[in-house]
Design a protein around this motif. Structure first.
Motif, PDB file in Angstrom:
ATOM      1  N   LEU A 285       0.818  -1.222   0.000  1.00  0.00           N
ATOM      2  CA  LEU A 285       0.000   0.000   0.000  1.00  0.00           C
ATOM      3  C   LEU A 285       0.845   1.262   0.000  1.00  0.00           C
ATOM      4  CD1 LEU A 285      -2.877  -0.991   2.452  1.00  0.00           C
ATOM      5  CD2 LEU A 285      -2.946  -0.873  -0.047  1.00  0.00           C
ATOM      6  N   ASN A 286       2.045   1.201   0.546  1.00  0.00           N
ATOM      7  CA  ASN A 286       2.885   2.392   0.601  1.00  0.00           C
ATOM      8  C   ASN A 286       3.753   2.584  -0.646  1.00  0.00           C
ATOM      9  OD1 ASN A 286       4.622   0.273   1.107  1.00  0.00           O
ATOM     10  ND2 ASN A 286       5.678   1.279   2.823  1.00  0.00           N
ATOM     11  N   SER A 287       3.650   1.706  -1.640  1.00  0.00           N
ATOM     12  CA  SER A 287       4.393   1.872  -2.893  1.00  0.00           C
ATOM     13  C   SER A 287       3.772   2.997  -3.706  1.00  0.00           C
ATOM     14  CB  SER A 287       4.358   0.587  -3.725  1.00  0.00           C
ATOM     15  OG  SER A 287       5.104  -0.426  -3.135  1.00  0.00           O
ATOM     16  N   THR A 288       4.625   3.868  -4.211  1.00  0.00           N
ATOM     17  CA  THR A 288       4.133   4.952  -5.062  1.00  0.00           C
ATOM     18  C   THR A 288       4.918   4.972  -6.369  1.00  0.00           C
ATOM     19  OG1 THR A 288       5.610   6.565  -4.028  1.00  0.00           O
ATOM     20  CG2 THR A 288       3.366   6.401  -3.129  1.00  0.00           C
ATOM     21  N   PHE A 289       4.247   5.468  -7.398  1.00  0.00           N
ATOM     22  CA  PHE A 289       4.798   5.467  -8.748  1.00  0.00           C
ATOM     23  C   PHE A 289       4.583   6.836  -9.381  1.00  0.00           C
ATOM     24  CE2 PHE A 289       3.575   1.277  -7.528  1.00  0.00           C
ATOM     25  CZ  PHE A 289       4.546   0.446  -8.052  1.00  0.00           C
ATOM     26  N   TYR A 290       5.612   7.355 -10.059  1.00  0.00           N
ATOM     27  CA  TYR A 290       5.426   8.572 -10.846  1.00  0.00           C
ATOM     28  C   TYR A 290       4.459   8.232 -11.964  1.00  0.00           C
ATOM     29  CZ  TYR A 290       9.301  10.787  -8.402  1.00  0.00           C
ATOM     30  OH  TYR A 290      10.114  11.334  -7.451  1.00  0.00           O
ATOM     31  N   THR A 291       3.349   8.961 -12.022  1.00  0.00           N
ATOM     32  CA  THR A 291       2.222   8.569 -12.868  1.00  0.00           C
ATOM     33  C   THR A 291       2.034   9.534 -14.034  1.00  0.00           C
ATOM     34  OG1 THR A 291       1.174   7.549 -10.971  1.00  0.00           O
ATOM     35  CG2 THR A 291      -0.256   8.094 -12.814  1.00  0.00           C
ATOM     36  N   PRO A 292       2.063   9.012 -15.270  1.00  0.00           N
ATOM     37  CA  PRO A 292       1.946   9.881 -16.451  1.00  0.00           C
ATOM     38  C   PRO A 292       0.521  10.377 -16.664  1.00  0.00           C
ATOM     39  CG  PRO A 292       1.966   7.595 -17.139  1.00  0.00           C
ATOM     40  CD  PRO A 292       2.169   7.607 -15.647  1.00  0.00           C
ATOM     41  N   GLU A 293       0.304  11.661 -16.433  1.00  0.00           N
ATOM     42  CA  GLU A 293      -1.017  12.207 -16.721  1.00  0.00           C
ATOM     43  C   GLU A 293      -0.849  13.556 -17.395  1.00  0.00           C
ATOM     44  OE1 GLU A 293      -3.368  12.562 -13.190  1.00  0.00           O
ATOM     45  OE2 GLU A 293      -1.722  13.367 -12.024  1.00  0.00           O
ATOM     46  N   ASN A 294      -1.770  13.840 -18.289  1.00  0.00           N
ATOM     47  CA  ASN A 294      -1.731  15.077 -19.069  1.00  0.00           C
ATOM     48  C   ASN A 294      -0.373  15.250 -19.752  1.00  0.00           C
ATOM     49  OD1 ASN A 294      -4.352  15.687 -18.091  1.00  0.00           O
ATOM     50  ND2 ASN A 294      -3.447  16.523 -16.239  1.00  0.00           N
ATOM     51  N   VAL A 295       0.105  14.187 -20.363  1.00  0.00           N
ATOM     52  CA  VAL A 295       1.412  14.198 -21.021  1.00  0.00           C
ATOM     53  C   VAL A 295       1.332  15.027 -22.295  1.00  0.00           C
ATOM     54  CG1 VAL A 295       3.169  12.763 -22.128  1.00  0.00           C
ATOM     55  CG2 VAL A 295       2.018  11.949 -20.060  1.00  0.00           C
ATOM     56  N   LEU A 296       2.226  16.004 -22.408  1.00  0.00           N
ATOM     57  CA  LEU A 296       2.309  16.820 -23.618  1.00  0.00           C
ATOM     58  C   LEU A 296       2.783  15.953 -24.777  1.00  0.00           C
ATOM     59  CD1 LEU A 296       4.160  19.890 -22.041  1.00  0.00           C
ATOM     60  CD2 LEU A 296       1.702  19.691 -22.533  1.00  0.00           C
ATOM     61  N   ASP A 297       2.333  16.281 -25.981  1.00  0.00           N
ATOM     62  CA  ASP A 297       2.743  15.499 -27.146  1.00  0.00           C
ATOM     63  C   ASP A 297       4.263  15.442 -27.284  1.00  0.00           C
ATOM     64  OD1 ASP A 297       0.123  14.982 -27.720  1.00  0.00           O
ATOM     65  OD2 ASP A 297      -0.004  16.332 -29.443  1.00  0.00           O
ATOM     66  N   LYS A 298       4.926  16.556 -26.978  1.00  0.00           N
ATOM     67  CA  LYS A 298       6.387  16.575 -27.121  1.00  0.00           C
ATOM     68  C   LYS A 298       7.090  15.699 -26.079  1.00  0.00           C
ATOM     69  CE  LYS A 298       7.663  20.491 -24.214  1.00  0.00           C
ATOM     70  NZ  LYS A 298       8.450  21.729 -24.187  1.00  0.00           N
ATOM     71  N   CYS A 299       6.342  15.255 -25.077  1.00  0.00           N
ATOM     72  CA  CYS A 299       6.935  14.480 -23.972  1.00  0.00           C
ATOM     73  C   CYS A 299       6.595  12.993 -24.017  1.00  0.00           C
ATOM     74  CB  CYS A 299       6.474  15.063 -22.638  1.00  0.00           C
ATOM     75  SG  CYS A 299       6.975  16.771 -22.367  1.00  0.00           S
ATOM     76  N   ILE A 300       6.001  12.530 -25.094  1.00  0.00           N
ATOM     77  CA  ILE A 300       5.546  11.139 -25.119  1.00  0.00           C
ATOM     78  C   ILE A 300       6.708  10.148 -25.009  1.00  0.00           C
ATOM     79  CG2 ILE A 300       4.471   9.375 -26.574  1.00  0.00           C
ATOM     80  CD1 ILE A 300       2.408  11.473 -27.362  1.00  0.00           C
TER      81      ILE A 300
ATOM     82  N   LEU B 244      -0.824   4.966 -23.354  1.00  0.00           N
ATOM     83  CA  LEU B 244      -0.684   4.011 -24.460  1.00  0.00           C
ATOM     84  C   LEU B 244      -1.787   4.189 -25.499  1.00  0.00           C
ATOM     85  CD1 LEU B 244       0.348   0.884 -22.367  1.00  0.00           C
ATOM     86  CD2 LEU B 244       1.834   2.300 -23.805  1.00  0.00           C
ATOM     87  N   GLN B 245      -2.987   4.509 -25.048  1.00  0.00           N
ATOM     88  CA  GLN B 245      -4.074   4.784 -25.988  1.00  0.00           C
ATOM     89  C   GLN B 245      -3.786   6.047 -26.789  1.00  0.00           C
ATOM     90  OE1 GLN B 245      -7.637   4.744 -23.589  1.00  0.00           O
ATOM     91  NE2 GLN B 245      -7.831   2.532 -23.739  1.00  0.00           N
ATOM     92  N   LYS B 246      -3.226   7.060 -26.139  1.00  0.00           N
ATOM     93  CA  LYS B 246      -2.862   8.300 -26.838  1.00  0.00           C
ATOM     94  C   LYS B 246      -1.821   8.006 -27.916  1.00  0.00           C
ATOM     95  CE  LYS B 246      -1.200  12.975 -25.995  1.00  0.00           C
ATOM     96  NZ  LYS B 246      -0.963  14.012 -24.986  1.00  0.00           N
ATOM     97  N   ILE B 247      -0.835   7.186 -27.583  1.00  0.00           N
ATOM     98  CA  ILE B 247       0.192   6.815 -28.562  1.00  0.00           C
ATOM     99  C   ILE B 247      -0.448   6.073 -29.727  1.00  0.00           C
ATOM    100  CG2 ILE B 247       2.204   5.324 -28.932  1.00  0.00           C
ATOM    101  CD1 ILE B 247       2.989   6.018 -25.987  1.00  0.00           C
ATOM    102  N   ASN B 248      -1.364   5.162 -29.416  1.00  0.00           N
ATOM    103  CA  ASN B 248      -2.062   4.406 -30.460  1.00  0.00           C
ATOM    104  C   ASN B 248      -2.807   5.349 -31.406  1.00  0.00           C
ATOM    105  OD1 ASN B 248      -2.362   1.831 -31.442  1.00  0.00           O
ATOM    106  ND2 ASN B 248      -4.137   1.343 -30.184  1.00  0.00           N
ATOM    107  N   ILE B 249      -3.477   6.357 -30.863  1.00  0.00           N
ATOM    108  CA  ILE B 249      -4.221   7.328 -31.671  1.00  0.00           C
ATOM    109  C   ILE B 249      -3.273   8.140 -32.539  1.00  0.00           C
ATOM    110  CG2 ILE B 249      -5.593   9.449 -31.525  1.00  0.00           C
ATOM    111  CD1 ILE B 249      -6.925   8.147 -29.012  1.00  0.00           C
TER     112      ILE B 249
END
Length: 143
Positions: A42-57, A131-136
């Motif tokens: 429960l205490n594990s945390t992960f840097y989470t990709p959200e609102n990723v800019l296109d230039k940062c994919i 991953l869906q954004k990359i697919n699109i």
């Protein structure tokens, strides 16, 4: 009338098979399997990709791989090897071509450390969105 039915049949068949191909690619990432079978403290945390800019994919994909390879492999229990299967599938994205202008891990706009740290479940949800954004994007490029 018979000609119309044949056209309708083939249109439906081809559109269904093209959609199925797209979905099978997403299943290669094992997101739903990791959600169901990988257990993290429960205490594990992960840097989470959200609102990723296109230039940062590209950087975002690298960051996801770092989180899976590092934190997930070290802290989580994965008896079936789904994390490594996901890493293999994501690596194919990286080798398949860049989707941005090759901003590296040192680009401050794209730094993983700017992301929120969340639970494994939220990390998987947002990774799936990425991953869906990359697919699109790739689908649009191919057209």
């Amino acid at each position: 009338m018979e000609h119309f039915i044949k056209i309708a049949f083939w249109t439906f068949t081809l559109s269904g098979s093209l959609q199925a191909k797209s979905l099978s690619v997403m299943s290669d990432f094992r997101i739903s399997l990791m959600r169901d079978y990988v257990e993290c403290p429960l205490n594990s945390t992960f840097y989470t990709p959200e609102n990723v800019l296109d230039k940062c994919i590209t950087t975002a994909v690298d960051c996801v791989m770092k989180e899976l390879h590092g934190t997930a492999n070290e802290e989580c229990t994965d008896h079936e090897g789904y994390i490594n299967q996901a890493l293999d599938a994501i690596d194919k994205i990286r080798k398949g071509g860049k989707t941005d202008k090759d901003h590296g891990l040192t680009d401050t706009d794209c730094a993983c450390e700017k992301w929120r740290q969340t639970s494994f479940s939220e990390f998987l949800n947002k990774t799936n969105d990425l991953l869906q954004k990359i697919n699109i994007i790739r689908s649009a490029i191919k057209q």
